[in-house]
Every structure is written in structure tokens, then in C-alpha cells.
Design a protein around this motif. Sequence first.
Motif: not given
Length: 704
Positions: A535-542, A453-459, A482-490
Motif C-alpha cells: 500500500v502506497k502511503s498518502d504521505v510518504v516519510v523516510l 471522526g478523523p482517522l490516520v493510519i500509520m504504516v 495513510v502516513i508512512g513508508s513509500k510502500q508497505t511490505y507487499g
Amino acid sequence: MKRNYKILVLVLLLAFASCSFTTKTFEDPDKDKLLIQVITYVLQRGHFDPKEINDDFSAEVFADYLDQLDPLKRYFYKSDIEEFEAFKFQLDDQLKEYDISFFNLTHDRLVQRIEESKAIYKEVLDTPFDYSIDEEFNSDYENIGYVKNKKQMKERWRQQLKFSNLVNYDDLIAAQETSEKKKTPIEIEGEARAETLKSIDLYYNDYIDDLDRQDWFSMYINAIVEEFDPHTNYFAPEDKENFNQQMSGKLEGIGARLSKRMDNTKIVELISGGPAWRGNELEVGDIIMKVRQEDEEEPVNIVGMRLDDAIKLIKGPKGTTVILTVKKVDGTIEDISITRDVVEIEETYAKSSIVEKNNRRFGVINLPKFYVDFEDYKSRNAASDIKQEIERLKAEGMEGLVLDLRNNGGGSLPVVVDIAGMFIKEGPIVQVRATGEPKEVLKDKDKSIVWDGPLVIMVNELSASASEILAAAMQDYKRAIVIGSKQTYGKGTVQNFLDLNNMVRNNKNGDLGALKLTTQKFYRINGGSTQLEGVKSDVVVLDRYSFIDVGEKDQKNPLPWDKIDSVDYTFWDGYFDYNETIENSAQRMNANEQLKLIGENAKWIKTRMDENIHSLNYKKYKAQLELNEEEAKRFDKISEYQSNLTFESLPYEKDLFKTDTILKEKRDRWHKSLSQDVYVEEAINVLEDLKMSYAIKKVATVKD
């Protein structure tokens, strides 16, 4: 020590037996020299991108090591540093000769300077501070120089202590406003200094004085190995054990967290479900005075003992008994017998909750790390737990899943491959490459799907390594949003945990510890590396980390980003309109006043963090404090935010609550935080959009 705040790393469970350098034998009667010999050999032959140990390398180790020894520059004098500089370009030669004379010199001098500092800070705090003087304190330790003489050293301590004392001074003045007994300014200043003296005495007694030569030598070793990359680290024997416990979430002992307070070993927490918790005799605040094993007649007095050494006596194998002589909170002294057991550290493990919105039920799973038992993969691990939680959520009618990987620093590579496979039928998950060897593609070969089913990953910015593998794979497959920061840790590197004792035949030098060594890099199935770029989020949030330097790119000596060929994979065919859902979510987030406020707060915090000139005049300090507090008031609404969502535990946990009130309290706190979390709220909104899209498109497909 750095071991207290290292981010959890990705660990690849491969045997070193295949590496050619394991056939070499090492011998040296001096344990420290033997350790240098083994580690430098392994680094040169086992690291993914070995560095040449030359003069440049020597200079880097020299600077980083001294910075770790004395970061506030309040121990060493300029003359010490000038003396040390004779070795600045010789450390490479010393490493090749297994020579530790530089370490011996710096360690002996540091111990001397630390002892001298005790007299200095006590002398400084014996003299009243004059807060009417107009002077400033510079906290930019990186760019201030070393002092030249004892007069300057005392002045440095005076400024640092005067600045830290301001907090106590201001608190006591504020307390006067509601106190019936009024104190004079002289009395207040004296009490403030007494509190500061007590704090720094505790720091020395509970931390500095507990560090022995081996602790400082571990710091020297780490200054060497971390020049190769930020995630190559040396673990002393105790650190190695702690790392394994963190990764497995298990330990064998009594199930109590301990801390040292002056000379006492005090209980600060009883781990829910552990032997001490079940026995119901120990309490938080109790002081352990003596420890006796079941086969011993006389107990060992642990008053004044190093905390690590005391813990060694208290811990032990499952089924054995330990007798603790305890001073209770009420002052009475008792002997308490506890049978040790395997203790599971509940905070390590995945936890889930169910939430309802518009008559639809959605699940939330929080995964703190990709844990695994190194010695028994088939025992409890993150993959088996995630599968179980999904099945439980499905039984409760879940229609969409949020997987929260925020602050998850990584863990086991096989575990993350197994988890990714739960959301797709089959296919590649991640590519792994070692220097000079063909790449390896790790695949999900199990055709079963646990959740379709529908899946959202928060980072966020602290989601690293294994978290990035999972988020990247689901993003590449278009399986999740993927919802979260502009990018993950790297962090796109793979580490191998090598027990150094296995490198030495007939080792009579005691436990050498372990080396966590970067041996490979991993790549997305589309060929791109997550190294540095994350990883660059699909939806970027501050969020609060948005303007703080916390990623791999902000660390010392990170490996570079690169790219390899992609592998064949097929997008997820799930009837979800991802592009429209992402666009709708981005619009909602951009218009969200709570997120705008969080973004402004993040910028404001960054500004405060960058300030390094502080007034030591109380009136100016107080004026700046009041200004900061006034500015901060506009951010109060962040903590006051409340969504309309109510989160609940699953039935199996509710049954546990009947006997485990500690677990209930923890879950209640978690559910409250979820209901105040604007990011979780938006994740639920996205699931709702995906569910509607899925239903509409599925109906349309059937009609065609």
C-alpha cells in the motif's frame, strides 16, 4: 532456526474439509517418510500456485537447504558439497518416492563436521591473535567458496574468530583508560580470547547442541515447501503451538519466560498478571533445577535438558499445579508450588493513549498484530479490543484517532474485516480469490459505526497482510489518511493453517505438526493486489528501513502481482478535505529537519551494512571505528528529539497501575517513545487539520 524470526502472517479461518484431497489416506511406519508423503500431496493439490516438482525445483531446494545448514561455510568442505551434488537433480525423484537418503547423508555429515568444529575453534582460540599484521576478512559469505582441506578450514575459523574477537579486544583496551590496575597488551589479548571462547561455547551449548535430528529435518522440509512461496512453511509440533500462542496472545502455564544458559534453565522475565508474578516467589535470575507434577512423587531433573523439553514439563493446563525446585539468585534452594493458569501476553494486545494539543484531545491505538484465538473466535481478539479502546477514548473526549500499524505483520482475516467495519457504515472490505474458483468479496454488513471522526493510519515497510488490507480499504474509501513508508511490505497472499495429523487415519507416528499453506490471494476493493507493491502511503516519510531490502519483493519465490475487477463501493462522506490535508502534511514533512536527518541516517546505515571487507589490523580497525563514531555523532539528535506532546493512559489503566508496577513501567516507556516520535507528532497534526476541515465544512453545509 527460521522459526525465531518469521514475520507473522495472514491466516484465513477456513476449514480444509471442503478440499477434495482430504479423502486420501496416508500410511508409512517411518514418520519422516510419512511427513514427506503428506506434505508433497497437500502442496500439489492445495497450494494457490503449485510448482512442478522437477529438476529445476530440485536444484533450488538443494542450494537453499545447504545455505541454511551452513550459511557461514565453516562446517562443510568442498569435497562434501561435491559428494552432495550427486543429488542436485534427484531430490524431485526422491520426494516422489518419499526417499530421505539425501537428508540422512547431509545430516550425518553435518553432525560430524559440527563436532570437528568444536576442536577447531578451541584450537584457534588457544593461540594469541596478532593484530599488528595487515590482513583483511571477507564477510560476504554468499560469494565465498567452500574450503578444500582442514588447513583452510582452520584458517577460515581463525579469520572469523579474530574478527569477532576485535570487539572484546577493543573494549578491554578502552577500559584501561579508567582502570587503576593497568594490564599488559598480552594480558588484554588473552582476556579478549577468553571472552570470545566463552561466547562461542555458550552458542554451541545453548543452541547448536540443543538441535536434534527432528529440528534439522524440519529445516529440510522448509527448504522444500518454501520453494512454493515465502509464506508456505512447515511447523514442527512445538512451533505449531508457539504460533497459536502468538496469534491468540494466550498460553496456559506459569507465566514466565525462560532461557537456557549453559546447562541451566533460567527465568528471564515474569509475565505481568501471570501465576508466577502473582505468587511473588519466583524472581528473574532464578534457576529451575527440577520439575514435579502434582500427581507425581519424584521430580524430573532438568539440568542439561533441552529448553523445549523443559518448557513442556513446566507448562500445563489451567488449574493444575507444578512444583519447581529452584536455585534462587542468592544461592538458596527452594521448592515453589505454582497453580497454572491462562496467561495473557500483554505485548500482543492493542493499547491506547490520550494526548492533548491546542485544547483538542486525540487518541492513539497501537495494534501489534491482528490476534485471534483460533479455537474460540468470540473470545478476546483484536477487533473486540479495538472497539473497546475506541469507546474508552470517546468517553475521554477523543476528537481524532491514530491507528498505529507499524511493524504489524498481520493476523486473522475475519478480524481485520471486523475492524475495518468499525469506520464505515457498510460495504466491501477485501476481495479473495483461489485458483480456478470465483472470487469472494468479504463485506462489513454491520451498519453501525464505532468511530466516524478523523482517522490516520500509520504504516511502515514491516506492515504486512492484514495491516495492508485495513490500510488499503480505508484509503480506497478515502476514510483515512495513510502516513508512512513509500510502500508497505507487499504480502497479498492468504494462508491456511492445516493440522497434518488430520490427514492421517489412526496415526501412530506421533504429532506430525502443521503446514501453513498459501491457498488464496487477496485484492483491494479497487481490484489491485497488494502483492509485491504493498500500500502506497498518502504521505510518504523516510524511516530507518527506507533503504533496506525488507519487503515481499526482496524474498525468495514470491508470487507475482496481478489485478482483478473492482467492486462497487462509495467514498466516505465525512466532510473532510483530504487532498488539502495530505498536501499540507507532505509540505510539513518535506521541510522537517528531523526527518531529513533520519533519511540521511538510513542511507548511512545502508552503506555500513553493505561493507563486507574488514581490516584485521587493530590500528586500521580502530581508525575506521573512530571514523564511524564521528560520522554517527551527527545523528545523535534523532534520539534527542522531543515533541511538545504528553501522552497519558486512560483511567482504567491508571487504576491497574496501583497494583501492577510492571504494566506502569511498560506504559511509561511507551508514552516516552511516543513523545519522541516525529511520525506520531505529524499524525496528530493531520488529525488537527482534519478536525478543523470537518468543523468548517460541516458549518458551511448547514448554512447552505
